[in-house]
Enzyme design. Structure first.
Site, PDB file in Angstrom:
ATOM      1  N   PHE A  42       0.839  -1.193   0.000  1.00  0.00           N
ATOM      2  CA  PHE A  42       0.000   0.000   0.000  1.00  0.00           C
ATOM      3  C   PHE A  42       0.877   1.247   0.000  1.00  0.00           C
ATOM      4  O   PHE A  42       1.775   1.374   0.839  1.00  0.00           O
ATOM      5  CB  PHE A  42      -0.880   0.058   1.256  1.00  0.00           C
ATOM      6  CG  PHE A  42      -1.856  -1.073   1.393  1.00  0.00           C
ATOM      7  CD1 PHE A  42      -3.177  -0.920   0.998  1.00  0.00           C
ATOM      8  CD2 PHE A  42      -1.453  -2.286   1.932  1.00  0.00           C
ATOM      9  CE1 PHE A  42      -4.074  -1.958   1.137  1.00  0.00           C
ATOM     10  CE2 PHE A  42      -2.358  -3.328   2.082  1.00  0.00           C
ATOM     11  CZ  PHE A  42      -3.668  -3.163   1.667  1.00  0.00           C
ATOM     12  N   ASP A  43       0.617   2.157  -0.936  1.00  0.00           N
ATOM     13  CA  ASP A  43       1.183   3.486  -0.807  1.00  0.00           C
ATOM     14  C   ASP A  43       0.511   4.146   0.396  1.00  0.00           C
ATOM     15  O   ASP A  43      -0.705   4.042   0.561  1.00  0.00           O
ATOM     16  CB  ASP A  43       0.925   4.287  -2.077  1.00  0.00           C
ATOM     17  CG  ASP A  43       1.493   5.691  -1.980  1.00  0.00           C
ATOM     18  OD1 ASP A  43       2.668   5.825  -1.604  1.00  0.00           O
ATOM     19  OD2 ASP A  43       0.747   6.649  -2.270  1.00  0.00           O
ATOM     20  N   LYS A  44       1.291   4.817   1.238  1.00  0.00           N
ATOM     21  CA  LYS A  44       0.711   5.347   2.479  1.00  0.00           C
ATOM     22  C   LYS A  44      -0.184   6.558   2.223  1.00  0.00           C
ATOM     23  O   LYS A  44      -1.384   6.527   2.489  1.00  0.00           O
ATOM     24  CB  LYS A  44       1.816   5.741   3.468  1.00  0.00           C
ATOM     25  CG  LYS A  44       1.260   6.326   4.791  1.00  0.00           C
ATOM     26  CD  LYS A  44       2.345   6.785   5.716  1.00  0.00           C
ATOM     27  CE  LYS A  44       2.896   8.133   5.342  1.00  0.00           C
ATOM     28  NZ  LYS A  44       1.964   9.259   5.619  1.00  0.00           N
TER      29      LYS A  44
ATOM     30  N   LYS B  99      10.343   2.508  -4.686  1.00  0.00           N
ATOM     31  CA  LYS B  99       9.098   1.728  -4.641  1.00  0.00           C
ATOM     32  C   LYS B  99       9.124   0.613  -5.676  1.00  0.00           C
ATOM     33  O   LYS B  99       8.680  -0.510  -5.413  1.00  0.00           O
ATOM     34  CB  LYS B  99       7.886   2.640  -4.871  1.00  0.00           C
ATOM     35  CG  LYS B  99       7.605   3.589  -3.710  1.00  0.00           C
ATOM     36  CD  LYS B  99       6.347   4.399  -3.965  1.00  0.00           C
ATOM     37  CE  LYS B  99       6.076   5.354  -2.794  1.00  0.00           C
ATOM     38  NZ  LYS B  99       4.855   6.164  -3.000  1.00  0.00           N
TER      39      LYS B  99
END
Length: 804
Positions: free
Chosen positions: A492-494, A676
Site C-alpha cells: 500500500f502506498d501510504k 518503490k
C-alpha cells in the site's frame, strides 16, 4: 505468453522528429515499456518512413490501450489502425467461436482477433489500409456468427441499441416464438420422441409407425444443430455440433433410433439451458449501459431544453431534478444534494455533494435540484470508459482459458483418431462385430466432446468481471481476475491510500529570532508553487492565519528530500534533514536535529526551513489514517493475504505510527520514488504474487511491475483507469476485500469447473470404450456437465463478502 505486434509510422507519433537517434524517441519507448503487457518496442529502420514496432500481450493489454498509451507518449495517432468490438449471435458452441477466431486471425491485415462465445463478443484490431470491417463481418457470417446491427461499440465510445437475432428461427414467426426458437425445437423433438417410445413400448405401435415419430424428433431436434454443423463440415471443420450429429446418424445407422433422438433432444435442451444461463451473465454486463441516460435538461439562456446527451459540449450547464439519474460527468455549479453513487462506485450510502464537487454519469440525485457544468463529453465520461474497458476485459483470456484452448486443440484430433481405431480395430481383430464397435465409437464421440471444458472457465470469468463491475470494482481481464485471487501480499502506498492524504500543520517552531508567522509565511510562499500534500497543508495553514505571502520563484524539486526556491532574491530551502546534509555549507546544529527527532517521535512529518543559509524554523505536520482502514486490513488477513506492506517516503517513526493505527504487517519507510519499484520487485521474490495499490499517477512504475496493480478513485481519474489492472471506482479501500474475495471465489469455481469437465470426460471415455454405458446416459452426463459448470459459474453473480 501470446505476443502480438503493431507497427506505427513514427511520423504519426512524433511528426517533428526526423532523427532515429533523438532522445525523445528513447523516452517514448521507455514510457511504453513501463506498462504491463507491452513486452518490447523497437524501430524498423530499413525503410522510410521509420516504423515503431510495439510487441504486446493481448491477454494483458488490448490494442486500444496500447494505442491510447502511444498517443499520450508521442503525438496523436491517425486512423491507420482500427479497433472494433462486435456483438454477435448465432453460435451454439464454444469451439465454433474458436474456429471463427482462427479464420479472422488468418485474414490479411488482421492484427488481433478474439471471439468470446460466452460474452457474444468479437474484438478485432486491423489495418484499415488492408482490411475492412465489412470483410470481417462477411467472414463471421460465413461461419454462422451474425453481427448484431447497430451494436458496434466503437473505440470512441459510441453506444447503440441492441437488435435481437434469433439464430435459425424463421423471420416470419412471431417475435416471442423467435426468442424461444431453440427451446421450442427441443421440446417439440422431445414430444415426438416420447410419443414414439410410449407407443412402441406400451401401446403396441408398429415399429414402422414409431419410426415416423423418431424421424420427426430427429428433424425437430437436429434442425438448429444442422444449421451450424453442415456449413462447418463443408469447410472441413469438426466442432461439437458435427460430432453430435455424427453420433446421432451413427445411432440411426445401427437402428437405435430412440437413442439417437434422445441424444439430439438432450443436446438441444442443453444448449437452450446454456444460452439462458449465459444470457444472465451477459445481461449483468449490458445493465451498465442502461445506467446511461439518453437525454439531459440543458440551460440555454433563460430556458431549459431537453437535448441528446451525445450532442452536449464541455461547459454546458445541465439541470438535474431530485430523483433523476445524472446524465453527464461534471462539477456542481449550483445546489447541494445527496447523490447515490452505488451504480458506479459501489458505495452503500449516498454522498453529500455541494458546489465544486464532481458528479458522474449514471449516479442518482436524491434530495434537491442541481446545476452541473459538463467536464467530459459523453464518449469520455466515467461510465463510457468503464463499459469500454469491461468489454475489452471480456476479450482478454485468463491463464486457465489459455490452458483449456491449448488442451482442446490437441485433444480433439487425438479423439478423432481414437474414434476411427475403436470402430475399425476390434472387428478387424475379431474381438466384436462392427455394429458393436461402431456403437462404442459413437459413444466416444459424445463422451469426449469438450463442451464443459471449453465453456466453464470463460463463463466464470465473465460472471466474475460482471459482478465486480456491478459493485464498483473494474477488473480489466481474466488474467487479473485470477491473479488477484492468488495474492500472498499487498503493498500500500501510504499517503492518500492508507491515510487521508490531507495533512495539517500541528507545530511551528521558530529559530534564530524568527517568529512563527514569519516561518509559515516564508514556507507558504515557496510551497504555493507545489501540489504536494505537505505543501498544500502549509499553504492552507498560512491562509487560515490570513498571512500575506511574498512572491517566490524558481521552484526546484529535489526528489525524496525537499525543494529549493527564491524569495525576494534570497535562497530558501525546505525539506527533510537529508536536504541539508553536506549542502552548500549549511551546518545542522544539534538543537535542530533534536527538535526534528522529538517531533518525529510523536508521529509528525517534519519540514525544516532555511533562509539565505540560516535556519529559521521547523514545521510539524500530521496525517491520519482513513476511517475504517484497520477493518479493511483485518478482512484481507482473514481472506488469506498474509503480508500487508506500507510503502512511504516518510521516516521510520512516522511510518510506525500510521502502521499501528492501520494494522499493516510490514513497513518500508524512507523510500525515494524509484525505491518503490525496486521494493515491489524484491517483495515478488520473497512472497510471489504481490499487488500494489496506489493513486495510479505517481505510483505508475510500481503498479505496472506488480502482479496486480490496483488504483483507487477510478471514477474520478482517467489515469487510474488506464494505469491499473484493477480499479476501485470509489476513492477508498472498502471494496478491496470484496475484490480479493470475489477473485478467490472465481479461482475456486474455475478449478471446480476444470475438475468437473475433465473428470466427466475421463469417466465417459473409459465407460464408452468399455461399453459400460448406453448412448443416452453418455448424453445425459455430457450435457449435464456442461450446464453444471455454467450454473456453477453463475454463482459468482450472487457473490457478496461475508461479514465476520
Amino acid at each position: 505468453m501470446i505476443e502480438k505486434t503493431v507497427e506505427i509510422s513514427l511520423p504519426l507519433l512524433l511528426p517533428e522528429i526526423q532523427d532515429a537517434g533523438d532522445q525523445c524517441i528513447d523516452g517514448m519507448q521507455v514510457r511504453l515499456k513501463a506498462h504491463k503487457g507491452i513486452v518490447q518496442t523497437h524501430l524498423h529502420l530499413d525503410h522510410a518512413p521509420i516504423d515503431l514496432c510495439i510487441h504486446y500481450d493481448p491477454n494483458l493489454i488490448s490494442l486500444a490501450a496500447v494505442k491510447r498509451i502511444a498517443e499520450e507518449a508521442g503525438a496523436e495517432l491517425r486512423n491507420g489502425y482500427r479497433h472494433e468490438q462486435i456483438l454477435f449471435s448465432g453460435l451454439d458452441s464454444a469451439d465454433s467461436a474458436t474456429m471463427i477466431a482462427k479464420e479472422l486471425e488468418n485474414l490479411e491485415g488482421m492484427l488481433h482477433a478474439s471471439v468470446s462465445y460466452v460474452s457474444g463478443l468479437v474484438i478485432v484490431a486491423f489495418d484499415t489500409k488492408i482490411l475492412s470491417l465489412e470483410k470481417i463481418q462477411r467472414t463471421m457470417r460465413r461461419f454462422g456468427a451474425r453481427p448484431l446491427t447497430r451494436t458496434m461499440v466503437k473505440e470512441e465510445g459510441d453506444k447503440h441499441d441492441h437488435e435481437h437475432d434469433h439464430g435459425s428461427a424463421p423471420t416470419f414467426l412471431p417475435h416471442w416464438l423467435q426468442e424461444r426458437w431453440t427451446l421450442v425445437l427441443s421440446v417439440t423433438g422431445g414430444v415426438f420422441l416420447l410419443l414414439g417410445w410410449i407407443g412402441q413400448q406400451f401401446l403396441g405401435l408398429p415399429a414402422s409407425s414409431a419410426l415416423i415419430f423418431f424421424l420427426l424428433s430427429y428433424i425437430a431436434s437436429a434442425y438448429d444443430i444442422t444449421h451450424h454443423a453442415i456449413p462447418a463440415l463443408m469447410r472441413g471443420k469438426f466442432d461439437t455440433d458435427v460430432l453430435m450429429l455424427a453420433a446421432a446418424l451413427g445411432a440411426a445407422f445401427l437402428g437405435a433410433w430412440a437413442e439417437g433422438a434422445f441424444l439430439l433432444f438432450l443436446f438441444g435442451l442443453g444448449h437452450a439451458g446454456e444460452h439462458y444461463a449465459l444470457d444472465r451473465a451477459r445481461n449483468a454486463i449490458n445493465a451498465l449501459g442502461e445506467l446511461m441516460p439518453k437525454t439531459a435538461r440543458v440551460r440555454r439562456g433563460d430556458q431549459i431544453v431537453e437535448e441528446p446527451v451525445d450532442q452536449l459540449s464541455i461547459g454546458d450547464m445541465v439541470v438535474i431534478r431530485p430523483g433523476d439519474r445524472i446524465p453527464v460527468d461534471g462539477v456542481i455549479s449550483q445546489g447541494e444534494s445527496a447523490v447515490d453513487q452505488s451504480p458506479i462506485t459501489g458505495e452503500s450510502l449516498p454522498i453529500q455533494k455541494s458546489v465544486g464537487d464532481e458528479v458522474f454519469t449514471g449516479t442518482i440525485n436524491q434530495e434537491a435540484a442541481l446545476e452541473v457544468e459538463i467536464s467530459r463529453l459523453a464518449k469520455d465520461n466515467t461510465l463510457s470508459r468503464v463499459m469500454k474497458m469491461v468489454a475489452e476485459a471480456q476479450g482478454q483470456q485468463s491463464p486457465t482459458q489459455q490452458f483449456t484452448e491449448r488442451f482442446t486443440a490437441r485433444f480433439v484430433p487425438i479423439i478423432l483418431v481414437l474414434v476411427v481405431l475403436v470402430a475399425a480395430v476390434p472387428p478387424f481383430m475379431g474381438w466384436m462385430p462392427f455394429s458393436e464397435s461402431f456403437y462404442r465409437a459413437m459413444l466416444l464421440l459424445v463422451a469426449a466432446s469438450p463442451c464443459a471444458l471449453a465453456i466453464g472457465t470463460p463463463a466464470a470469468v465473465l460472471a466474475g468481471i460482471a459482478q465486480a463491475a456491478r459493485n464498483g470494482v473494474l477488473i480489466k481481464g481474466g488474467v487479473h481476475l485470477e491473479n488477484l485471487g492468488r495474492l500472498n501480499a499487498i503493498a500500500f502506498d501510504k499517503t492518500g491510500t492508507l491515510t487521508k492524504g490531507k495533512f495539517q500543520v500541528t507545530d511551528v517552531i521558530p529559530f534564530n529570532g524568527s517568529q512563527p508567522d514569519d516561518v509559515l509565511r516564508l514556507a507558504g510562499a515557496v510551497e504555493q508553487q507545489s501540489n504536494h500534500p505537505l505543501a498544500l497543508a502549509i499553504v492552507n495553514a498560512a491562509k487560515e492565519r490570513n498571512l500575506a505571502l511574498p512572491i517566490a520563484n524558481g521552484l526546484e524539486n529535489i526528489p525524496g528530500r525537499g525543494v529549493r526556491s527564491q524569495v525576494e532574491g534570497q535562497p530558501v530551502w525546505i525539506g527533510s534533514l537529508k536536504l541539508f546534509e553536506n549542502n552548500n555549507g549549511i551546518n545542522l546544529d544539534e538543537t535542530i536535529r533534536q527538535t526534528v527527532t522529538n517531533l518525529e517521535n510523536t508521529g509528525r512529518s517534519t519540514m525544516t526551513i532555511s533562509h539565505n543559509g540560516t535556519f529559521v524554523g521547523v514545521l510539524g505536520l500530521s496525517d491520519v489514517a482513513r476511517p475504517g482502514v484497520a477493518a479493511v486490513l483485518t478482512q484481507l488477513r482473514k481472506l488469506g493475504v498474509k503480508h500487508l506492506i506500507m510503502l512511504t517516503g516518510d521516516n521510520q517513526k512516522v511510518a510506525q505510527q500510521i502502521a499501528q493505527e492501520t494494522g499493516v504487517t510490514d513497513v518500508e519507510a524512507e523510500l525515494l520514488p524509484e525505491d518503490k519499484l525496486s521494493t515491489i520487485q524484491r517483495l515478488q521474490k520473497e512472497y510471489g504474487a504481490v499487488a500494489m495499490i496506489g493513486d495510479g499517477v505517481n505510483d505508475a512504475p510500481a503498479l505496472a511491475t506488480s502482479t496486480v496493480g490496483i488504483a483507487m478513485g477510478g471514477a474520478g481519474t482517467a489515469v487510474a483507469l488506464e494505469t491499473a489492472d484493477v480499479a476501485l471506482m470509489a476513492d477508498d479501500l472498502d471494496k478491496l476485500p470484496f475484490a480479493v474475495g470475489l477473485s478467490r471465489a472465481s479461482r475456486a469455481i474455475i478449478k471446480q469447473n476444470l475438475t468437473i469437465s475433465l473428470g466427466v470426460i475421463a469417466l465417459l471415455i473409459v465407460t464408452s470404450v468399455s461399453g459400460l454405458v448406453q448412448l443416452s446416459w453418455a448424453v445425459v452426463a455430457h450435457e449435464g456437465s456442461t450446464i453444471l459448470v455454467v450454473m456453477n459459474a453463475l454463482r459468482l453473480l450472487r457473490y457478496q463478502l461475508r461479514e465476520e
